[in-house]
Design an enzyme around this catalytic site. Structure first.
Site, PDB file in Angstrom:
ATOM      1  N   GLU A   1      22.221 -49.740 -31.680  1.00 20.81           N
ATOM      2  CA  GLU A   1      23.577 -49.512 -32.195  1.00 20.81           C
ATOM      3  C   GLU A   1      24.292 -50.846 -32.331  1.00 20.81           C
ATOM      4  O   GLU A   1      24.271 -51.668 -31.429  1.00 20.81           O
ATOM      5  CB  GLU A   1      24.344 -48.565 -31.258  1.00 20.81           C
ATOM      6  CG  GLU A   1      25.802 -48.355 -31.609  1.00 20.81           C
ATOM      7  CD  GLU A   1      26.033 -47.892 -33.053  1.00 20.81           C
ATOM      8  OE1 GLU A   1      25.313 -46.977 -33.518  1.00 20.81           O
ATOM      9  OE2 GLU A   1      26.912 -48.478 -33.731  1.00 20.81           O
TER      10      GLU A   1
ATOM     11  N   ASP B   1      22.468 -55.074 -34.598  1.00 22.43           N
ATOM     12  CA  ASP B   1      22.383 -54.549 -35.967  1.00 22.43           C
ATOM     13  C   ASP B   1      20.894 -54.378 -36.283  1.00 22.43           C
ATOM     14  O   ASP B   1      20.113 -55.323 -36.128  1.00 22.43           O
ATOM     15  CB  ASP B   1      23.030 -55.564 -36.924  1.00 22.43           C
ATOM     16  CG  ASP B   1      23.111 -55.048 -38.363  1.00 22.43           C
ATOM     17  OD1 ASP B   1      22.145 -54.416 -38.836  1.00 22.43           O
ATOM     18  OD2 ASP B   1      24.150 -55.277 -39.005  1.00 22.43           O
ATOM     19  N   MET B   2      20.508 -53.193 -36.690  1.00 23.70           N
ATOM     20  CA  MET B   2      19.072 -52.926 -36.890  1.00 23.70           C
ATOM     21  C   MET B   2      18.448 -53.889 -37.895  1.00 23.70           C
ATOM     22  O   MET B   2      17.248 -54.123 -37.873  1.00 23.70           O
ATOM     23  CB  MET B   2      18.857 -51.477 -37.351  1.00 23.70           C
ATOM     24  CG  MET B   2      19.298 -51.184 -38.771  1.00 23.70           C
ATOM     25  SD  MET B   2      19.077 -49.451 -39.233  1.00 23.70           S
ATOM     26  CE  MET B   2      20.593 -48.725 -38.591  1.00 23.70           C
TER      27      MET B   2
ATOM     28  N   LYS C   1      24.212 -29.892 -37.673  1.00 24.43           N
ATOM     29  CA  LYS C   1      23.552 -31.121 -38.121  1.00 24.43           C
ATOM     30  C   LYS C   1      22.502 -31.557 -37.100  1.00 24.43           C
ATOM     31  O   LYS C   1      21.353 -31.845 -37.452  1.00 24.43           O
ATOM     32  CB  LYS C   1      24.602 -32.216 -38.307  1.00 24.43           C
ATOM     33  CG  LYS C   1      24.025 -33.546 -38.732  1.00 24.43           C
ATOM     34  CD  LYS C   1      25.104 -34.531 -39.154  1.00 24.43           C
ATOM     35  CE  LYS C   1      25.652 -35.288 -37.958  1.00 24.43           C
ATOM     36  NZ  LYS C   1      26.633 -36.322 -38.366  1.00 24.43           N
ATOM     37  N   TYR C   2      22.889 -31.552 -35.808  1.00 28.67           N
ATOM     38  CA  TYR C   2      21.965 -32.051 -34.785  1.00 28.67           C
ATOM     39  C   TYR C   2      20.825 -31.083 -34.524  1.00 28.67           C
ATOM     40  O   TYR C   2      19.713 -31.478 -34.191  1.00 28.67           O
ATOM     41  CB  TYR C   2      22.745 -32.427 -33.516  1.00 28.67           C
ATOM     42  CG  TYR C   2      23.711 -33.536 -33.819  1.00 28.67           C
ATOM     43  CD1 TYR C   2      23.233 -34.819 -34.143  1.00 28.67           C
ATOM     44  CD2 TYR C   2      25.088 -33.318 -33.879  1.00 28.67           C
ATOM     45  CE1 TYR C   2      24.100 -35.841 -34.491  1.00 28.67           C
ATOM     46  CE2 TYR C   2      25.960 -34.337 -34.222  1.00 28.67           C
ATOM     47  CZ  TYR C   2      25.463 -35.600 -34.523  1.00 28.67           C
ATOM     48  OH  TYR C   2      26.325 -36.621 -34.875  1.00 28.67           O
TER      49      TYR C   2
ATOM     50  N   GLU D   1      20.848 -41.455 -39.040  1.00 30.12           N
ATOM     51  CA  GLU D   1      21.789 -40.632 -39.823  1.00 30.12           C
ATOM     52  C   GLU D   1      22.850 -41.586 -40.327  1.00 30.12           C
ATOM     53  O   GLU D   1      23.855 -41.824 -39.685  1.00 30.12           O
ATOM     54  CB  GLU D   1      22.386 -39.519 -38.963  1.00 30.12           C
ATOM     55  CG  GLU D   1      23.077 -38.446 -39.783  1.00 30.12           C
ATOM     56  CD  GLU D   1      24.457 -38.861 -40.251  1.00 30.12           C
ATOM     57  OE1 GLU D   1      24.554 -39.514 -41.318  1.00 30.12           O
ATOM     58  OE2 GLU D   1      25.437 -38.533 -39.557  1.00 30.12           O
TER      59      GLU D   1
ATOM     60  N   GLU E   1      26.590 -45.015 -47.854  1.00 34.16           N
ATOM     61  CA  GLU E   1      26.962 -45.774 -46.660  1.00 34.16           C
ATOM     62  C   GLU E   1      25.856 -46.779 -46.316  1.00 34.16           C
ATOM     63  O   GLU E   1      25.748 -47.236 -45.181  1.00 34.16           O
ATOM     64  CB  GLU E   1      27.308 -44.816 -45.509  1.00 34.16           C
ATOM     65  CG  GLU E   1      28.597 -44.034 -45.824  1.00 34.16           C
ATOM     66  CD  GLU E   1      29.079 -43.134 -44.687  1.00 34.16           C
ATOM     67  OE1 GLU E   1      28.482 -43.166 -43.600  1.00 34.16           O
ATOM     68  OE2 GLU E   1      30.059 -42.383 -44.906  1.00 34.16           O
TER      69      GLU E   1
ATOM     70  N   TYR F   1      33.788 -40.586 -34.078  1.00 38.03           N
ATOM     71  CA  TYR F   1      32.557 -40.119 -33.415  1.00 38.03           C
ATOM     72  C   TYR F   1      32.761 -38.712 -32.866  1.00 38.03           C
ATOM     73  O   TYR F   1      31.930 -37.834 -33.031  1.00 38.03           O
ATOM     74  CB  TYR F   1      32.188 -41.057 -32.260  1.00 38.03           C
ATOM     75  CG  TYR F   1      31.608 -42.392 -32.688  1.00 38.03           C
ATOM     76  CD1 TYR F   1      30.376 -42.464 -33.336  1.00 38.03           C
ATOM     77  CD2 TYR F   1      32.275 -43.579 -32.420  1.00 38.03           C
ATOM     78  CE1 TYR F   1      29.830 -43.692 -33.713  1.00 38.03           C
ATOM     79  CE2 TYR F   1      31.748 -44.806 -32.795  1.00 38.03           C
ATOM     80  CZ  TYR F   1      30.526 -44.861 -33.437  1.00 38.03           C
ATOM     81  OH  TYR F   1      29.989 -46.074 -33.804  1.00 38.03           O
TER      82      TYR F   1
ATOM     83  N   PHE G   1      32.559 -36.002 -35.582  1.00 40.27           N
ATOM     84  CA  PHE G   1      31.237 -35.778 -36.163  1.00 40.27           C
ATOM     85  C   PHE G   1      30.251 -35.208 -35.134  1.00 40.27           C
ATOM     86  O   PHE G   1      29.362 -34.436 -35.485  1.00 40.27           O
ATOM     87  CB  PHE G   1      30.690 -37.068 -36.787  1.00 40.27           C
ATOM     88  CG  PHE G   1      31.411 -37.443 -38.048  1.00 40.27           C
ATOM     89  CD1 PHE G   1      31.653 -36.479 -39.031  1.00 40.27           C
ATOM     90  CD2 PHE G   1      31.849 -38.734 -38.267  1.00 40.27           C
ATOM     91  CE1 PHE G   1      32.327 -36.810 -40.208  1.00 40.27           C
ATOM     92  CE2 PHE G   1      32.522 -39.070 -39.440  1.00 40.27           C
ATOM     93  CZ  PHE G   1      32.762 -38.111 -40.401  1.00 40.27           C
TER      94      PHE G   1
END
Lengths: 647, 647
Positions: free
Chosen positions: A402, A430-431, A343-344, A446, A455, A334, A337
């Site tokens: 998350e 878990d979504m 990216k953000y 993302e 992924e 984490y 990244f």
């Protein structure tokens, strides 16, 4: 001494060598070329060039000592190994029609390599094959390679390719010298200790054709003094095309070796014969000016950008892709990244645009958008969302979903620290299984891998779509994977080193550097979110791709495919690593590499036909791939037997 | 019932099948075609041909039962497995541009194979690929193959090749159907359960082109009734070319399947529709005359010669070559080889000729020839020598030199039994180390392997030459090895089954049967004895060979090389197994097979370039080999790492 200093770039290309003639006084050869000349190493013959085994044996066996250049005692072991590359007798010809010459050549080659090995030299330079047929030479070298410990063998190959676009190319009976190298190394089965030393001539083949070599195992570029031009002040210099090529050599860890006699007025004013040493001569080396010119080119190179410096250690280093759905990421991952500011920033821009589109100015104070970050990790997209809210003056209600309980701990701390308690609701789930209390206007995620969908972003967002309003939007709104065929002998050999099929059927995340990109990228699979509800489309995909190999490239070897992605976050805001459109200064993704079990040789102007499948099972998702033209390969990774991503 | 009886030939080719249409009354299908028709099995569709998964799912899921032809209970398990080959729906097209059709096809294919597998059928017939591109079909079949237990999949391939020499070939856009098969099986990596069912059409490609198929895994030949001619009496018959092909099918265990409607006046006088069964129809089957004609062809075949019958069990069975120098042969092995009368007759003729040349009639009573049998084994060459002596009236003194102490025991017994004590001296020694008390006029040996020198005859005779008189002769006086490229998928798959490189780098002794010989033999290595003393020639050899693939063959796959030898015993007396000059009725040697790690596809009219080396070390001798054109292979068996013969 090294050509210069490029910060953390400690590649071999810093060192420059010189090719010398036979001389049995090795200490003087070293002293003259290193101390006087300033070179880092010599490429020196080990054996008297007049030696022929058949003559010796027919006359007398004599003392039994072979006519080597020097006893091993005249130099220290570290001098031998650091400063001397053995030059194998150039008269040898193992594919001659003359059987005596053939057998003499084999005997000498084996004796010299054995001697070099005894001296622990790092490498020997093998003379170029004399004709187009090289199978007996390759057989003998291959036998030697299978008995060598560490020494490298550099096969000398003149850099020629007929019918290229250089002005003075001769349409003679010349062959593309890459073909000779290719035959030789195929016969030796890509042996890891066999590399190329390219002889740079005064004419240069086309850029496409040169590009092939940067995917091959090239260790040295030998520049003959004849290939130098003379500048206005009488000093040696190189043509622009040569300079470009040499600069690429520097960037690919290829060492330069100067060869030949001084032929430039200012190169050596007094002496053209540097083998005839006198005390006076010791003060100057006839090739010193050439070395200085090469050093000048090296020092002129642009310094490596920060990101390249940071990524130096990752070059051509194969990594297994993450399994962020099946495994939980570690804090370290984490941490890395989250540092990818670019990216953000792109996410923030996309979210801002979406907010402005969704809420006109007049409703900004009354309407609240429900935004859900699915796969919130430790919160960077929550932050980007809130910054977009602030930037646009639109009100947000944020859910941060998350599945990694360890990351949820950090999320709670972050929300407390930043005082976001009123705006942000943290959901540890878990979504795919979460029962949302309300539906979202915007879904931000993302979940992208180097190859886009690898992924399992599609499967996760299918699950999250249940709680997206019918007119809601997903950021990203779509993503597409891309591939292109590459020559990448380093990567191929690293995969081969595992000696099993499974590693050839695995895709790797890798900073691809020593590679030749043989054709422009083509798109493979596209996923769009949200999926139209009426569309029962599965996430299986099948794509057949046709790559054209440019005519001026010549033949080339395909070791596999480099893969990339490009994502449309929202409207014109995109994010990606596909080389022609890559988002600058972003380091979250390296490319992905799909190897081929057997490299495939493609002819110039020919079509390379490739099939890619994305297959979905109940517990995993995987890719299968194959080549169908010019000749069919086996289908790789059947039923995901070697490589898969767990659901 | 089987087509006929060929003695010990119990191959599958005895059985003949019939292709039927969809019918959900399987017991009647079986009863009509087997009992009434006389066929051995049916090739029957398993699923209603109107079924399309996408239509079912879009309407209603119904009872959930798929529309299969019958419940598994209507036939016994042994009826299903012995008498039914499943015919997969012919509408499927996995490489269609229509995605719905593609996905429907994949679903149906998987459902039908799963059902066939549930019924324990021995095989399923897959419809021919619809176009020239078949990669998605191959991917799906490959996935299925990797999950199958024993069932075979027969891919239907029409037997067509354009531009061949048949009179009515159409120079249309047709492709050589072998190419489609080749792509399909390369994508499936030569999977052992994937075979071909050839659709025989009314025109036949050239003989060379047909020959390729006998090296492939062909399980069935489907003859449509349209391909039959009508004879003078109105009965169905086949053209001469078809007959020749069908006879070859019989000899290669390929089953015949009759397909189509009766179209011949005498084939079925009353009914052209055999699917519309009535009680009366049950008495006759419209295709019975076709079956009887095929049975007639089968029964007309020449009976297998004794030697072929004896060798049936050895067909395509890989054996490791003997190591008679390093190991001692067993009694059983001597026993077998000593029965080869033809071999010893040839030796006797050679020795007789030599004796007559050495001693004129007038000296016959006074001169004695010293003859040494080196490698005497249990004595057959001693016997042949003494018979030659008797036949010619020349006097002999014989030394029988043998290194195997077990064989020496038998030799002593033989000499006593035959009363040869005065003539024959037995020496228990390795010929390379024996100190002979006198020199020989004639050296007789039989140290030949299938590839001539592969049992180290050259090295042994080099050792024996010390005790041969300068003008003495060796029988054999020379021997030469030969190779030719072959398609041999059975051999290739048997080597591949070991899943290592070593087995691909080993030469095998094998009675090659299911193979296509793609070009005439060429000579490889020759050894002559005695070696001229001044000639320091080693026994190392290197030969580059160029094979031309005939234009009318079409493309073909080279799985390896068949090897043979021919030996000159003395003057015009020879002994050998090279097919064009093979000594008849000799069974001591099968061919040798050198595999290729990766089969190489050769184009019609192209050149196949092959290199062979015979390498000699201090303790062993080995071969290395490679292909250099059309594309280089790795060099096989580097340093004899996988296969060697011990000195």
């Amino acid at each position: 001494m090294p050509l210069g200093d490029r910060g953390s770039d400690k590649s071999e290309a810093r060192f420059c060598g010189v090719e010398t003639d036979f001389n049995d006084d090795m200490p003087q050869v070293l002293s003259f070329n290193l101390s006087t000349g300033g070179f880092d190493f010599v490429v020196a013959p080990l054996m008297d060039p007049s030696y022929r085994p058949s003559l010796v044996q027919n006359n007398s066996l004599g003392s039994g000592a072979l006519p080597f250049a020097a006893s091993d005692l005249v130099l220290s072991p570290s001098q031998w190994s650091s400063h001397v590359v053995g030059k194998i007798s150039s008269w040898i010809d193992l594919d001659s029609d003359d059987e005596t010459l053939r057998i003499d050549s084999e005997t000498t080659l084996k004796q010299e390599i054995s001697w070099a090995s005894h001296l622990s030299l790092q490498a020997c330079l093998l003379p170029a094959p004399k004709g187009t047929s090289c199978s007996n030479y390759a057989r003998c070298v291959n036998q030697i390679l299978h008995g060598l410990s560490n020494m490298q063998l550099w096969l000398r190959i003149p850099l020629v390719k007929p019918d290229d676009d250089s002005v003075d190319a001769k349409p003679a009976t010349l062959v593309d010298s890459w073909e000779i190298w290719n035959s030789f190394r195929l016969l030796c089965e890509h042996h890891g200790q066999l590399s190329v030393a390219l002889d740079i001539l005064s004419t240069m083949p086309s850029a496409n054709s040169l590009g092939r070599w940067f995917g091959e195992s090239v260790r040295a570029a030998i520049i003959n003094t004849d290939s130098f031009l003379t500048n206005g002040r009488g000093y040696p210099c190189l043509s622009k095309r040569h300079q470009i090529f040499i600069n690429r050599c520097f960037n690919h860890s290829i060492q330069i070796i100067i060869s030949g006699n001084s032929g430039h007025p200012k190169a050596s004013a007094d002496s053209n014969d540097f083998h005839n040493y006198s005390v006076a001569d010791l003060q100057r080396h006839p090739l010193r000016q050439y070395l200085e010119y090469v050093g000048h080119l090296y020092q002129k190179l642009d310094p490596l950008p920060d990101q390249e410096r940071f990524e130096l250690g990752y070059r051509d280093f194969l990594q297994s892709p993450l399994q962020p759905l099946m495994d939980n990421l570690e804090a370290q991952t984490y941490e890395t990244f989250e540092k990818d500011a670019m990216k953000y920033l792109q996410y923030q821009r996309a979210i801002s645009k979406a907010l402005l589109d969704m809420i006109p100015d007049e409703e900004a104070s009354v309407k609240t958008i429900v935004l859900m970050v699915v796969g919130a990790g430790r919160g960077p997209l929550v932050r980007a969302s809130l910054q977009a809210s602030e930037e646009t003056g639109r009100k947000l209600k944020v859910y941060a979903v998350e599945k990694n309980p360890n990351a949820v701990v950090t999320l709670h701390a972050l929300v407390r620290l930043e005082g976001w308690e009123d705006t942000v609701t943290i959901v540890s789930s878990d979504m795919r299984h979460w029962n949302a209390p309300e539906k979202a206007d915007i879904l931000v995620s993302e979940l992208l891998g180097s190859f886009g969908d690898n992924e399992l972003s599609p499967e996760c967002l299918d699950g999250a779509q249940r709680f997206l309003k019918p007119d809601g939007i997903s950021i990203p709104s779509s993503y597409t994977s891309f591939i292109q065929p590459v020559t990448a002998s380093k990567l191929y050999n690293d995969v081969k080193a595992h000696k099993d099929v499974a590693h050839f059927e695995t895709a790797y995340v890798v900073k691809i550097h020593n590679a030749a990109r043989l054709a422009p990228c083509q798109s493979v699979f596209t996923f769009t979110h949200p999926k139209p509800v009426v569309d029962r489309e599965s996430n299986q995909r099948y794509k057949k791709l046709h790559f054209m190999i440019p005519n001026d490239t010549g033949s080339a070897m395909v070791h596999g495919f480099a893969g990339y992605f490009d994502a449309t976050l929202y409207k014109d805001v995109h994010l990606g690593i596909e080389p022609s459109t890559a988002t600058p200064n972003m380091f979250s993704w390296f490319a992905i590499f799909f190897p081929l079990r057997t490299p495939i040789c493609v002819k110039p102007g020919s079509k390379l036909e490739v099939d890619f499948w994305r297959c979905c099972g109940t517990t995993k998702v995987w890719y299968e791939w194959c080549v169908t033209s010019p000749s069919p390969s086996p289908i790789h990774n059947i039923n995901g037997r070697s490589y898969w991503v767990g659901l």
